[in-house]
Scaffold this active site. Structure first.
Site, PDB file in Angstrom:
ATOM      1  N   ARG A  30      88.520  71.133  45.204  1.00  0.00           N
ATOM      2  CA  ARG A  30      89.888  70.699  44.882  1.00  0.00           C
ATOM      3  C   ARG A  30      90.044  70.518  43.367  1.00  0.00           C
ATOM      4  O   ARG A  30      91.044  70.901  42.795  1.00  0.00           O
ATOM      5  CB  ARG A  30      90.164  69.383  45.616  1.00  0.00           C
ATOM      6  CG  ARG A  30      91.607  69.045  45.831  1.00  0.00           C
ATOM      7  CD  ARG A  30      91.736  68.019  46.944  1.00  0.00           C
ATOM      8  NE  ARG A  30      90.693  66.993  46.864  1.00  0.00           N
ATOM      9  CZ  ARG A  30      90.806  65.844  46.188  1.00  0.00           C
ATOM     10  NH1 ARG A  30      91.915  65.552  45.534  1.00  0.00           N
ATOM     11  NH2 ARG A  30      89.824  64.962  46.178  1.00  0.00           N
ATOM     12  N   SER A  80      72.276  67.847  59.641  1.00  0.00           N
ATOM     13  CA  SER A  80      71.511  66.639  59.327  1.00  0.00           C
ATOM     14  C   SER A  80      70.391  66.930  58.345  1.00  0.00           C
ATOM     15  O   SER A  80      69.821  68.017  58.345  1.00  0.00           O
ATOM     16  CB  SER A  80      70.904  66.037  60.594  1.00  0.00           C
ATOM     17  OG  SER A  80      70.094  64.924  60.240  1.00  0.00           O
ATOM     18  N   HIS A 129      87.199  42.768  95.457  1.00  0.00           N
ATOM     19  CA  HIS A 129      86.876  44.089  94.904  1.00  0.00           C
ATOM     20  C   HIS A 129      85.985  44.912  95.821  1.00  0.00           C
ATOM     21  O   HIS A 129      85.677  46.046  95.501  1.00  0.00           O
ATOM     22  CB  HIS A 129      86.226  43.923  93.517  1.00  0.00           C
ATOM     23  CG  HIS A 129      87.192  43.437  92.481  1.00  0.00           C
ATOM     24  ND1 HIS A 129      88.299  44.166  92.108  1.00  0.00           N
ATOM     25  CD2 HIS A 129      87.243  42.283  91.776  1.00  0.00           C
ATOM     26  CE1 HIS A 129      88.982  43.482  91.197  1.00  0.00           C
ATOM     27  NE2 HIS A 129      88.366  42.324  90.984  1.00  0.00           N
ATOM     28  N   LYS A 171      75.473  65.942  67.074  1.00  0.00           N
ATOM     29  CA  LYS A 171      75.157  65.318  65.778  1.00  0.00           C
ATOM     30  C   LYS A 171      75.448  63.813  65.840  1.00  0.00           C
ATOM     31  O   LYS A 171      74.701  62.997  65.290  1.00  0.00           O
ATOM     32  CB  LYS A 171      75.977  65.976  64.655  1.00  0.00           C
ATOM     33  CG  LYS A 171      75.830  65.275  63.281  1.00  0.00           C
ATOM     34  CD  LYS A 171      74.399  65.272  62.796  1.00  0.00           C
ATOM     35  CE  LYS A 171      74.139  64.816  61.383  1.00  0.00           C
ATOM     36  NZ  LYS A 171      74.698  63.625  60.868  1.00  0.00           N
ATOM     37  N   HIS A 228      72.634  62.280  67.584  1.00  0.00           N
ATOM     38  CA  HIS A 228      71.505  62.254  66.630  1.00  0.00           C
ATOM     39  C   HIS A 228      71.613  61.006  65.757  1.00  0.00           C
ATOM     40  O   HIS A 228      70.644  60.278  65.538  1.00  0.00           O
ATOM     41  CB  HIS A 228      71.520  63.523  65.769  1.00  0.00           C
ATOM     42  CG  HIS A 228      70.658  63.433  64.536  1.00  0.00           C
ATOM     43  ND1 HIS A 228      71.066  62.743  63.398  1.00  0.00           N
ATOM     44  CD2 HIS A 228      69.424  63.894  64.263  1.00  0.00           C
ATOM     45  CE1 HIS A 228      70.110  62.797  62.489  1.00  0.00           C
ATOM     46  NE2 HIS A 228      69.101  63.497  62.987  1.00  0.00           N
ATOM     47  N   ASN A 229      72.803  60.756  65.251  1.00  0.00           N
ATOM     48  CA  ASN A 229      72.980  59.601  64.364  1.00  0.00           C
ATOM     49  C   ASN A 229      72.800  58.285  65.108  1.00  0.00           C
ATOM     50  O   ASN A 229      72.245  57.331  64.560  1.00  0.00           O
ATOM     51  CB  ASN A 229      74.348  59.648  63.683  1.00  0.00           C
ATOM     52  CG  ASN A 229      74.355  60.618  62.513  1.00  0.00           C
ATOM     53  OD1 ASN A 229      73.586  61.571  62.496  1.00  0.00           O
ATOM     54  ND2 ASN A 229      75.211  60.394  61.551  1.00  0.00           N
ATOM     55  N   ASN A 262      80.578  65.321  58.929  1.00  0.00           N
ATOM     56  CA  ASN A 262      80.292  64.446  60.073  1.00  0.00           C
ATOM     57  C   ASN A 262      81.589  64.141  60.804  1.00  0.00           C
ATOM     58  O   ASN A 262      82.019  62.996  60.899  1.00  0.00           O
ATOM     59  CB  ASN A 262      79.672  63.136  59.585  1.00  0.00           C
ATOM     60  CG  ASN A 262      78.164  63.139  59.718  1.00  0.00           C
ATOM     61  OD1 ASN A 262      77.588  63.924  60.479  1.00  0.00           O
ATOM     62  ND2 ASN A 262      77.513  62.259  58.969  1.00  0.00           N
ATOM     63  N   ARG A 274      73.448  45.734  62.508  1.00  0.00           N
ATOM     64  CA  ARG A 274      74.059  45.945  61.185  1.00  0.00           C
ATOM     65  C   ARG A 274      75.281  45.036  61.037  1.00  0.00           C
ATOM     66  O   ARG A 274      75.519  44.458  59.974  1.00  0.00           O
ATOM     67  CB  ARG A 274      74.477  47.412  61.004  1.00  0.00           C
ATOM     68  CG  ARG A 274      73.303  48.363  60.916  1.00  0.00           C
ATOM     69  CD  ARG A 274      73.757  49.729  60.415  1.00  0.00           C
ATOM     70  NE  ARG A 274      72.711  50.724  60.567  1.00  0.00           N
ATOM     71  CZ  ARG A 274      72.772  51.957  60.072  1.00  0.00           C
ATOM     72  NH1 ARG A 274      73.836  52.349  59.391  1.00  0.00           N
ATOM     73  NH2 ARG A 274      71.785  52.819  60.259  1.00  0.00           N
ATOM     74  N   GLY A 284      70.503  64.941  55.124  1.00  0.00           N
ATOM     75  CA  GLY A 284      70.883  64.359  53.840  1.00  0.00           C
ATOM     76  C   GLY A 284      70.929  65.416  52.749  1.00  0.00           C
ATOM     77  O   GLY A 284      70.948  66.622  53.025  1.00  0.00           O
ATOM     78  N   ARG A 331      82.511  39.505  92.437  1.00  0.00           N
ATOM     79  CA  ARG A 331      83.739  40.318  92.306  1.00  0.00           C
ATOM     80  C   ARG A 331      84.536  40.285  93.604  1.00  0.00           C
ATOM     81  O   ARG A 331      85.762  40.220  93.613  1.00  0.00           O
ATOM     82  CB  ARG A 331      83.394  41.761  91.943  1.00  0.00           C
ATOM     83  CG  ARG A 331      82.776  41.933  90.563  1.00  0.00           C
ATOM     84  CD  ARG A 331      82.395  43.391  90.306  1.00  0.00           C
ATOM     85  NE  ARG A 331      83.564  44.239  90.207  1.00  0.00           N
ATOM     86  CZ  ARG A 331      83.745  45.344  90.921  1.00  0.00           C
ATOM     87  NH1 ARG A 331      82.846  45.729  91.781  1.00  0.00           N
ATOM     88  NH2 ARG A 331      84.845  46.052  90.766  1.00  0.00           N
ATOM     89  N   GLU A 369      69.269  57.844  65.361  1.00  0.00           N
ATOM     90  CA  GLU A 369      68.810  57.503  63.996  1.00  0.00           C
ATOM     91  C   GLU A 369      68.978  55.990  63.740  1.00  0.00           C
ATOM     92  O   GLU A 369      68.068  55.328  63.247  1.00  0.00           O
ATOM     93  CB  GLU A 369      69.629  58.326  63.004  1.00  0.00           C
ATOM     94  CG  GLU A 369      69.487  57.972  61.532  1.00  0.00           C
ATOM     95  CD  GLU A 369      70.511  58.752  60.674  1.00  0.00           C
ATOM     96  OE1 GLU A 369      70.513  59.989  60.730  1.00  0.00           O
ATOM     97  OE2 GLU A 369      71.308  58.104  59.963  1.00  0.00           O
TER      98      GLU A 369
HETATM   99  C1  6PG Z   1      71.963  62.883  58.565  1.00  0.00           C
HETATM  100  C2  6PG Z   1      72.466  61.478  58.413  1.00  0.00           C
HETATM  101  C3  6PG Z   1      73.745  61.463  57.650  1.00  0.00           C
HETATM  102  C4  6PG Z   1      74.156  60.050  57.241  1.00  0.00           C
HETATM  103  C5  6PG Z   1      74.943  59.339  58.313  1.00  0.00           C
HETATM  104  C6  6PG Z   1      74.571  57.936  58.611  1.00  0.00           C
HETATM  105  O1  6PG Z   1      71.747  63.244  59.714  1.00  0.00           O
HETATM  106  O2  6PG Z   1      71.772  63.562  57.564  1.00  0.00           O
HETATM  107  O3  6PG Z   1      72.689  60.924  59.674  1.00  0.00           O
HETATM  108  O4  6PG Z   1      74.682  62.137  58.401  1.00  0.00           O
HETATM  109  O5  6PG Z   1      73.057  59.361  56.785  1.00  0.00           O
HETATM  110  O6  6PG Z   1      76.261  59.406  57.896  1.00  0.00           O
HETATM  111  O7  6PG Z   1      75.043  57.110  57.633  1.00  0.00           O
HETATM  112  P1  6PG Z   1      75.452  55.592  57.842  1.00  0.00           P
HETATM  113  O8  6PG Z   1      74.172  54.847  58.051  1.00  0.00           O
HETATM  114  O9  6PG Z   1      76.099  55.261  56.549  1.00  0.00           O
HETATM  115  O10 6PG Z   1      76.372  55.481  58.991  1.00  0.00           O
END
Ligand code: 6PG
Length: 482
Positions: free
Chosen positions: A37, A131, A453, A185, A188-189, A105, A290, A133, A447, A192
Site C-alpha cells: 500500500r 505457520s 428436561h 491453522k 494449530h494455534n 491468519n 493468559r 513466524g 435437569r 500452540e
Molecule cells: C505461527 C504462529 C503465528 C502467531 C500467532 C499466535 O504459527 O506462526 O501461530 O501465527 O504467533 O498469531 O500469536 P498470539 O500468541 O499473539 O495469539
C-alpha cells in the site's frame, strides 16, 4: 515497467509478506512481483534485496499487469478489513482462472464467506494457513492451503517449493476446500497455546517447587529436548530461560511483565470448539491462563486478602523426571483434543481432511513442530478411525507409563499452591474419559427435576421423566424441546 512477467505476486510487505516474497524469489523458476500500500516499504525491500529480482509496482494496476496469466497473488496483510480491501482490488482486476491466496491468519468463517462471494467470478480464492513466524516465512514454513482442488494444481508446486521439508517431504498439503486451511491453522494455534502453557507450568514447578534457577531449568529443557519431548517450543524455551537482562543482570524471564497477550486465534479455537461441542479444555485453559495473567487488579485484590499461602512441598531428585512425564501426558491430551476439533470441523463443514497428512505437515516449519508428530502420523496410519489419539497404542502406553508421575505432579502443585490449569485439566479430561460412570447422571437428574428436561435409562431404550413435584413416579415421554 519491464516486459518480464512474474509467475507469482505478493501483496503486503510487512515482515511476513517480505520474508515469504524473498523465500519465493530464492526458489528456482520463480519470478516474484511485489506490491505494498505504501511505496516506501516496497522501495526498502527491493533496495535491501536486489538479489531477489523482484518486479515491484507502485500501483495495484501495474502489479496486476506484471503477473503472467493465469495470475497468482498471495495476500499477506493484516487479517480482517485490510484483507477484504485488497481482495476487492484484485477481484476487480483479475480474470476467471486467476488465483488469490490469503496467507494471513484469517478467521476461517471469513474465508468461507470470501470464497462464496468470489467463486461466481471464476476466480479461485484460497485461504491458506502459514505457520513458522518470520523465520519460517523466509526459510520454510508449514503451509495449510484450502480452496479448490483445481487451484491447488497451480499453487501446490509453488507452495511445495517454499515449504519446510520434514523427513524428505514438503510441509504442505491440500487440507480441504474453502476455509479448511484456515480452520486447521486455527487449531494449530490452539494447540500452540496449550503446548506453551504446559511448558510454562513445567517451568514454574521446576522453579517454585523444585527450587531451580532459570539457567538450571534451561539445562533441564535442553536435556528434555534430546528425548521424547523434543520440539521447537522446548528448544526456544531453553533459549529464553538462558537469557540474562543486560540492564539489570537478572534472568530475562524475571524482568518481563507476567501478563501474556494474544491476537485471537486461541480464542477462536475455543469458541469454535464450543460450537462444535468438542471438549478442548487444555486449549481453553491456556487461553484463560493468559486472560488471568492479564487481570492485574483482580490478581492484586486476591493477593491482598490471601496471606496464608500453602507451604511448598518437599520433592526429591526425581521431581524433574515426574514433571517431564506430566508434561508429555498433558501434551498428548492437548493434541488429542485438537485433532478431535479437526474431525468435528471437517464433519460440520464438509471437508475431507486427512489427519495423518496434517500431522505430517506440522513436523517441520511450524511453531508446534516436534518429533512427537511422527507418532501421530503413525497412529492415524495404523487406524484412521480411532475415537481419540489416547487410544492409539503408542500414546496409551506413554500415558499409562507417565500416569503415576502425572498424578504426583498435579497433587504436589495443588498442595504447594502452584497453579497448573493445563496439567490438571488434562488429567481431569483423561480421568473423565477413563471412568465407567460419570456424575453426568446426576446432572441429568437435576435437569429433569427443575426443567423436565428428561433422561434416558441405562437398562432400556426410551426417554423418561420423573414427576418430581407429584408422586415421583416415572413416565415415558418425548425428548424435551424447551
Ligand atoms: C505461527 C504462529 C503465528 C502467531 C500467532 C499466535 O504459527 O506462526 O501461530 O501465527 O504467533 O498469531 O500469536 P498470539 O500468541 O499473539 O495469539
Amino acid at each position: 515497467m519491464s516486459d518480464q512477467k512474474a509467475n507469482i505476486g505478493v501483496v503486503g510487505l510487512a515482515v511476513m509478506g517480505s520474508n515469504l516474497a524473498r523465500n519465493l524469489a530464492s526458489r528456482e523458476g520463480n519470478t516474484v512481483a511485489v506490491y505494498n500500500r505504501t511505496w516506501a516499504r516496497t522501495e526498502e525491500l527491493i533496495t535491501e534485496h536486489p538479489e531477489a529480482g523482484f518486479i515491484a509496482s507502485e500501483s495495484i494496476d501495474d502489479f496486476v499487469a506484471s503477473l503472467a496469466t493465469p495470475r497468482t497473488a498471495i495476500i499477506m496483510v493484516q487479517a480482517g478489513k485490510g484483507t477484504d480491501a485488497v481482495i476487492s482490488q484484485l477481484v476487480e482486476r483479475f480474470e476467471p482462472g486467476d488465483i488469490i491466496m490469503d496467507g494471513g491468519n484469517a478467521n476461517f468463517h471469513d474465508t468461507i464467506r470470501r470464497e462464496k462471494e468470489i467463486s461466481p467470478t471464476g476466480i479461485h480464492f484460497v485461504g491458506t494457513g502459514i505457520s513458522g513466524g518470520e523465520e519460517g516465512a523466509l526459510n520454510g514454513p508449514s503451509i495449510m492451503p484450502g480452496g479448490s482442488v483445481e487451484s491447488y494444481k497451480t499453487l501446490g508446486p509453488i507452495l511445495a517449493s517454499i515449504a519446510a521439508v520434514a523427513e524428505g517431504e514438503p510441509c504442505v498439503t491440500h487440507v480441504g476446500t474453502d476455509g479448511a486451511g484456515h480452520f486447521v491453522k486455527m487449531i494449530h494455534n490452539g494447540i500452540e497455546y496449550a503446548d506453551m502453557q504446559l511448558i510454562a507450568e513445567a517451568y514454574d514447578l521446576l522453579r517454585r517447587v523444585g527450587g531451580l534457577e532459570p539457567s538450571a531449568i534451561a539445562d533441564v529443557f535442553t536435556e528434555w529436548n534430546k528425548g521424547y519431548l523434543e520440539s521447537y517450543l522446548i528448544e526456544i524455551t531453553a533459549e529464553v530461560l538462558k537469557q540474562t537482562d543486560a540492564a539489570t543482570g537478572k534472568p530475562f524471564v524475571d524482568i518481563v511483565l507476567d501478563e501474556a497477550g494474544s491476537k485471537g486465534t486461541g480464542v477462536w479455537t475455543v469458541q469454535n470448539a464450543l460450537d462444535l461441542g468438542v471438549p478442548v479444555g487444555g486449549i481453553a485453559e491456556a487461553v484463560f491462563a493468559r486472560a488471568v495473567s492479564s487481570k492485574p487488579a483482580q490478581r492484586a485484590a486476591v493477593q491482598s486478602v490471601v496471606t496464608d499461602r500453602p507451604e511448598v512441598q518437599g520433592v526429591d531428585a526425581s521431581f524433574a523426571d515426574d514433571v517431564s512425564k506430566a508434561l508429555y501426558a498433558s501434551k498428548v491430551v492437548a493434541y488429542a483434543q485438537g485433532f478431535d476439533a479437526i474431525i468435528a470441523g471437517a464433519e460440520k463443514y464438509g471437508w475431507q481432511i486427512d489427519k495423518g497428512n496434517i500431522a505430517k505437515i506440522w513436523r517441520g516449519g511450524c511453531i508446534i513442530r516436534a518429533q512427537f508428530l511422527n507418532r501421530i502420523v503413525d497412529a492415524y496410519a495404523e487406524n484412521a478411525n480411532i475415537a481419540t489419539l489416547l487410544e492409539a497404542p503408542y500414546f496409551a502406553k506413554a500415558v499409562a507409563e507417565g500416569e503415576a508421575a502425572w498424578r504426583r505432579v498435579v497433587s504436589t502443585a495443588a498442595l504447594s499452591g502452584v497453579p497448573v490449569p493445563g496439567f490438571s485439566s488434562a488429567l481431569s479430561y483423561f480421568d473423565s474419559l477413563a471412568q465407567k460412570r460419570l456424575p453426568a447422571a446426576l446432572v441429568q437428574g437435576q435437569r429433569d427435576f427443575f426443567g423436565a428436561h428428561t433422561y434416558k435409562r441405562v437398562d432400556k431404550p426410551g426417554v423418561f421423566h420423573t414427576l418430581w413435584s407429584g408422586d415421583r413416579t416415572e413416565i415415558e415421554t418425548e425428548p424435551s424441546t424447551h
